[in-house]
Design an enzyme around this catalytic site. Structure first.
Site, PDB file in Angstrom:
ATOM      1  N   GLU A 112       0.832  -1.205   0.000  1.00  0.00           N
ATOM      2  CA  GLU A 112       0.000   0.000   0.000  1.00  0.00           C
ATOM      3  C   GLU A 112       0.869   1.259   0.000  1.00  0.00           C
ATOM      4  OE1 GLU A 112      -3.992  -1.619   2.269  1.00  0.00           O
ATOM      5  OE2 GLU A 112      -2.297  -0.948   3.487  1.00  0.00           O
ATOM      6  N   GLU A 132      -3.245 -10.012   4.200  1.00  0.00           N
ATOM      7  CA  GLU A 132      -4.138  -9.688   5.311  1.00  0.00           C
ATOM      8  C   GLU A 132      -5.279 -10.692   5.465  1.00  0.00           C
ATOM      9  OE1 GLU A 132      -2.261  -5.679   4.413  1.00  0.00           O
ATOM     10  OE2 GLU A 132      -2.761  -7.509   3.330  1.00  0.00           O
TER      11      GLU A 132
END
Length: 261
Positions: A112, A132
């Protein structure tokens, strides 16, 4: 935690930022807050025109959130500081080019962070993932950004499965601009940064504001905002000395001298 998790170096108009937290360059709350201060300073310093973000070593760019720090009490919804996680994802009015030099693994919040840059160069051994899902949480920023950057179905597969992709596949889907041997990565990033730093900073600022603000607009709505003088950076450009200098340099058949004003 490493005493100085962020190393910075100024080279003329370029700021080089290195995430240096052995063993993996993971980011905890304190590191994120430091990064926020660094990138705020970059944004607000008129002498700085381009930034490079990279990681120390050749194994990890950044794996994202520091799970050991989380186990020790860092809250995942804690205070990340200015600019949100890693200082870049939510930095307001960052109207200067940022280059990510991805020197190794970029996963989770590290991927990210990479996506927060404008141009991404990667070492040819780099790897990418959004793991995740395996820990029962969501890659929130990647869920917003990644389906807009690469084919939707590939982005959703990465988000749903957490599978790893290598540098070649990342380049094939357009996740990175280009791949380089590890020993050439920083040299190429610096050369690109120097090239951009020699360009017109007010034009770069206008480009970034338009791209950012127009992302969810219809084409004509965005154009109407420009013609109605509703983009501050565009108006600054059109009233600037640099705008006149560009025209003069073209007429005089010489290289322009950009002053950023």
């Amino acid at each position: 935690m490493t005493e100085n998790p962020i190393r910075t170096e100024r080279r003329g108009h370029v700021l080089e930022v290195t995430l240096d937290r052995p063993k993996a360059n993971a980011i905890d709350l304190q590191t994120s807050r430091i990064m926020g201060e660094v990138f705020t300073g970059f944004r607000d310093d008129p002498e700085l025109r381009v930034a490079i973000i990279t990681g120390a070593g050749q194994k990890f760019f950044c794996p994202g959130w520091d799970l050991k720090a989380a186990a020790g009490g860092d809250a995942v919804d804690g205070d990340y500081g200015k600019g949100g996680f890693g200082g870049l994802q939510e930095m307001r009015a960052l109207n200067k080019p940022v280059i990510a030099a991805v020197n190794g693994i970029a996963c989770g919040g590290g991927l990210e962070l990479m996506l927060s840059a404008d141009i991404i160069l990667a070492a040819d051994h780099a790897q990418f993932a959004l793991p995740e899902i395996r820990s029962g949480t969501v890659a929130d920023a990647a869920s917003v950004k990644l389906p807009k950057r690469i084919p939707y179905h590939i982005a959703m597969e990465m988000l749903f499965t957490g599978r790893w992709i290598d540098a070649e596949e990342a380049a094939r889907w357009g996740m990175v601009n280009r791949l380089l041997p590890a020993d050439r990565l920083l040299d190429e990033a610096r050369a690109l940064a120097d090239h951009l730093a020699s360009g017109p900073p007010l034009v770069f600022a206008a480009i970034k504001e338009i791209v950012r603000e127009a992302e969810d607009m219809k084409f004509q709505d965005a154009m109407n905002r420009i013609t109605r003088s509703q983009f501050e950076t565009v108006e600054t450009l059109y009233r600037s000395e640099d705008q006149k200098e560009g025209a003069r340099a073209f007429a005089e058949k010489r290289d322009p001298v950009w002053k950023g004003r």
